[in-house]
Design a protein around this motif. Structure first.
Motif, PDB file in Angstrom:
ATOM      1  N   GLU A  50       0.665  -1.136  -0.023  1.00 39.60           N
ATOM      2  CA  GLU A  50       0.056  -0.076   0.069  1.00 39.60           C
ATOM      3  C   GLU A  50       0.768   1.304   0.182  1.00 39.60           C
ATOM      4  OE1 GLU A  50      -2.933   2.622   3.011  1.00 39.60           O
ATOM      5  OE2 GLU A  50      -2.787   0.209   3.231  1.00 39.60           O
ATOM      6  N   VAL A  51       0.462   2.071  -0.849  1.00 38.23           N
ATOM      7  CA  VAL A  51       1.242   3.423  -0.811  1.00 38.23           C
ATOM      8  C   VAL A  51       1.163   4.270   0.192  1.00 38.23           C
ATOM      9  CG1 VAL A  51       1.753   5.652  -2.173  1.00 38.23           C
ATOM     10  CG2 VAL A  51       1.373   3.431  -3.491  1.00 38.23           C
ATOM     11  N   VAL A  52       1.730   4.441   0.923  1.00 36.46           N
ATOM     12  CA  VAL A  52       1.735   5.223   2.441  1.00 36.46           C
ATOM     13  C   VAL A  52       2.337   6.553   2.347  1.00 36.46           C
ATOM     14  CG1 VAL A  52       1.288   3.426   3.756  1.00 36.46           C
ATOM     15  CG2 VAL A  52       3.690   4.067   3.552  1.00 36.46           C
ATOM     16  N   GLY A  53       3.200   7.008   1.282  1.00 37.22           N
ATOM     17  CA  GLY A  53       3.569   8.150   1.202  1.00 37.22           C
ATOM     18  C   GLY A  53       4.478   8.384  -0.043  1.00 37.22           C
ATOM     19  N   LEU A  54       5.154   9.398  -0.105  1.00 39.23           N
ATOM     20  CA  LEU A  54       6.244   9.805  -1.110  1.00 39.23           C
ATOM     21  C   LEU A  54       7.325  10.490  -0.694  1.00 39.23           C
ATOM     22  CD1 LEU A  54       5.992   9.792  -4.369  1.00 39.23           C
ATOM     23  CD2 LEU A  54       5.382  12.322  -4.321  1.00 39.23           C
ATOM     24  N   VAL A  55       8.429  10.072  -1.168  1.00 39.76           N
ATOM     25  CA  VAL A  55       9.531  10.751  -0.760  1.00 39.76           C
ATOM     26  C   VAL A  55      10.504  11.393  -2.018  1.00 39.76           C
ATOM     27  CG1 VAL A  55      11.059   8.457  -0.747  1.00 39.76           C
ATOM     28  CG2 VAL A  55      11.784  10.581   0.790  1.00 39.76           C
ATOM     29  N   THR A  56      10.703  12.702  -1.963  1.00 38.46           N
ATOM     30  CA  THR A  56      11.296  13.199  -3.086  1.00 38.46           C
ATOM     31  C   THR A  56      12.707  13.709  -2.690  1.00 38.46           C
ATOM     32  OG1 THR A  56      10.700  15.579  -2.235  1.00 38.46           O
ATOM     33  CG2 THR A  56       8.949  14.276  -3.497  1.00 38.46           C
ATOM     34  N   LYS A  57      13.467  14.209  -3.541  1.00 40.91           N
ATOM     35  CA  LYS A  57      14.660  14.654  -3.482  1.00 40.91           C
ATOM     36  C   LYS A  57      14.772  15.922  -2.444  1.00 40.91           C
ATOM     37  CE  LYS A  57      16.870  13.293  -7.568  1.00 40.91           C
ATOM     38  NZ  LYS A  57      17.494  13.658  -9.051  1.00 40.91           N
ATOM     39  N   PHE A  58      13.494  16.618  -2.591  1.00 41.89           N
ATOM     40  CA  PHE A  58      13.337  17.794  -1.736  1.00 41.89           C
ATOM     41  C   PHE A  58      13.141  17.275  -0.344  1.00 41.89           C
ATOM     42  CE2 PHE A  58      10.850  21.076   0.216  1.00 41.89           C
ATOM     43  CZ  PHE A  58      11.390  22.132   0.211  1.00 41.89           C
ATOM     44  N   ASP A  59      12.633  16.324  -0.077  1.00 40.49           N
ATOM     45  CA  ASP A  59      12.506  15.846   1.391  1.00 40.49           C
ATOM     46  C   ASP A  59      13.572  15.380   1.676  1.00 40.49           C
ATOM     47  OD1 ASP A  59       9.572  16.159   1.161  1.00 40.49           O
ATOM     48  OD2 ASP A  59       9.249  14.411   0.113  1.00 40.49           O
ATOM     49  N   PHE A  60      14.622  14.543   0.912  1.00 39.92           N
ATOM     50  CA  PHE A  60      15.784  14.228   1.470  1.00 39.92           C
ATOM     51  C   PHE A  60      16.721  15.402   1.767  1.00 39.92           C
ATOM     52  CE2 PHE A  60      20.371  13.398   0.574  1.00 39.92           C
ATOM     53  CZ  PHE A  60      20.361  12.418   1.241  1.00 39.92           C
ATOM     54  N   LEU A  61      16.795  16.333   0.833  1.00 38.00           N
ATOM     55  CA  LEU A  61      17.672  17.716   1.157  1.00 38.00           C
ATOM     56  C   LEU A  61      17.118  18.684   2.467  1.00 38.00           C
ATOM     57  CD1 LEU A  61      18.501  18.983  -2.541  1.00 38.00           C
ATOM     58  CD2 LEU A  61      19.994  17.605  -1.106  1.00 38.00           C
ATOM     59  N   LYS A  62      15.933  18.340   2.530  1.00 36.32           N
ATOM     60  CA  LYS A  62      15.223  19.334   3.675  1.00 36.32           C
ATOM     61  C   LYS A  62      15.748  18.849   5.114  1.00 36.32           C
ATOM     62  CE  LYS A  62      10.743  18.827   4.129  1.00 36.32           C
ATOM     63  NZ  LYS A  62       9.553  18.739   3.709  1.00 36.32           N
ATOM     64  N   CYS A  63      16.249  17.406   5.263  1.00 32.59           N
ATOM     65  CA  CYS A  63      16.956  17.119   6.405  1.00 32.59           C
ATOM     66  C   CYS A  63      18.024  17.977   6.672  1.00 32.59           C
ATOM     67  CB  CYS A  63      17.016  15.600   6.369  1.00 32.59           C
ATOM     68  SG  CYS A  63      15.665  14.672   6.387  1.00 32.59           S
ATOM     69  N   PHE A  64      18.828  18.454   5.872  1.00 37.23           N
ATOM     70  CA  PHE A  64      20.036  18.991   6.107  1.00 37.23           C
ATOM     71  C   PHE A  64      20.043  20.595   6.136  1.00 37.23           C
ATOM     72  CE2 PHE A  64      20.557  15.024   3.967  1.00 37.23           C
ATOM     73  CZ  PHE A  64      21.686  14.365   4.591  1.00 37.23           C
ATOM     74  N   ALA A  65      18.629  21.348   5.738  1.00 39.92           N
ATOM     75  CA  ALA A  65      18.569  22.629   5.942  1.00 39.92           C
ATOM     76  C   ALA A  65      18.816  23.094   7.335  1.00 39.92           C
ATOM     77  CB  ALA A  65      17.265  22.958   5.457  1.00 39.92           C
ATOM     78  N   LEU A  66      19.391  24.005   7.541  1.00 37.64           N
ATOM     79  CA  LEU A  66      19.709  24.780   9.141  1.00 37.64           C
ATOM     80  C   LEU A  66      18.548  25.590   9.551  1.00 37.64           C
ATOM     81  CD1 LEU A  66      23.642  25.758   8.580  1.00 37.64           C
ATOM     82  CD2 LEU A  66      22.759  23.670   9.590  1.00 37.64           C
ATOM     83  N   THR A  67      18.176  25.402  10.728  1.00 36.93           N
ATOM     84  CA  THR A  67      17.259  26.477  11.103  1.00 36.93           C
ATOM     85  C   THR A  67      17.585  26.978  12.448  1.00 36.93           C
ATOM     86  OG1 THR A  67      15.903  24.725  12.438  1.00 36.93           O
ATOM     87  CG2 THR A  67      15.137  24.943  10.020  1.00 36.93           C
ATOM     88  N   LEU A  68      17.229  28.129  12.687  1.00 31.79           N
ATOM     89  CA  LEU A  68      17.533  28.590  14.254  1.00 31.79           C
ATOM     90  C   LEU A  68      17.023  28.033  15.464  1.00 31.79           C
ATOM     91  CD1 LEU A  68      16.794  32.288  13.397  1.00 31.79           C
ATOM     92  CD2 LEU A  68      18.949  31.141  13.365  1.00 31.79           C
ATOM     93  N   SER A  69      15.916  27.139  15.155  1.00 31.88           N
ATOM     94  CA  SER A  69      15.303  26.451  16.379  1.00 31.88           C
ATOM     95  C   SER A  69      16.018  24.805  16.426  1.00 31.88           C
ATOM     96  CB  SER A  69      13.797  26.088  16.143  1.00 31.88           C
ATOM     97  OG  SER A  69      13.634  25.383  14.897  1.00 31.88           O
TER      98      SER A  69
END
Length: 147
Positions: free
Chosen positions: A48-67
């Motif tokens: 069953e398809v439960v989601g979609l993982v994109t290159k953007f989702d992959f890269l988002k993990c490495f984005a720096l945030t202030l919090s």
């Protein structure tokens, strides 16, 4: 251009779709994105398809945030597809008109969209490249008319 308006997803979609499980790690995803050059993978659990993982989702993990503090690279690469995937995603059917797909891609800045049947089973993917091919196919005759 009139031909394009009548085209449907079924004619241009990719039928052999590579999927990933919820447990696939970021490290494995990184290798898959590099080797296949796909924009996204449907994430399946018990077929069953439960989601979609994109290159953007992959890269988002490495984005720096202030919090948040930046975890170590090795820790990030052990995260799984289920940690980063999109749970609610846009999909289309095989009989969806390509003009609708194009509208969705532009409106939501999507590179590819899963194609599902009436029972919510994955039957393909439609990507920007597929739409571009359809446009080329459908406008080829228009060009000849004006030459």
């Amino acid at each position: 251009m009139h031909q394009f308006i009548e085209q449907i997803v079924e004619r241009y979609m990719t039928r052999k779709v590579r999927t990933v499980s919820c447990e696939v790690t970021m490290d494995e995803l990184n290798d898959l994105f590099a080797s296949d050059d796909f924009n996204a993978y449907p994430v399946v659990d018990q077929q069953e398809v439960v989601g979609l993982v994109t290159k953007f989702d992959f890269l988002k993990c490495f984005a720096l945030t202030l919090s948040s503090m930046v975890p170590r690279y090795d820790e990030l690469m052990k995260r799984t597809a289920s940690d980063v995937m999109i749970h609610e995603f846009i999909y289309v059917g095989a009989t969806t008109k390509l003009v609708r797909v194009l509208q969705l891609m532009v409106e939501h800045r999507l590179r590819s969209i899963p194609v599902m049947d009436a029972d919510q089973h994955l039957i393909g993917m439609i990507a920007r490249e597929d739409i571009m091919q359809a446009l080329r196919d459908c406008t080829r005759d228009d060009k000849r008319t004006f030459d």
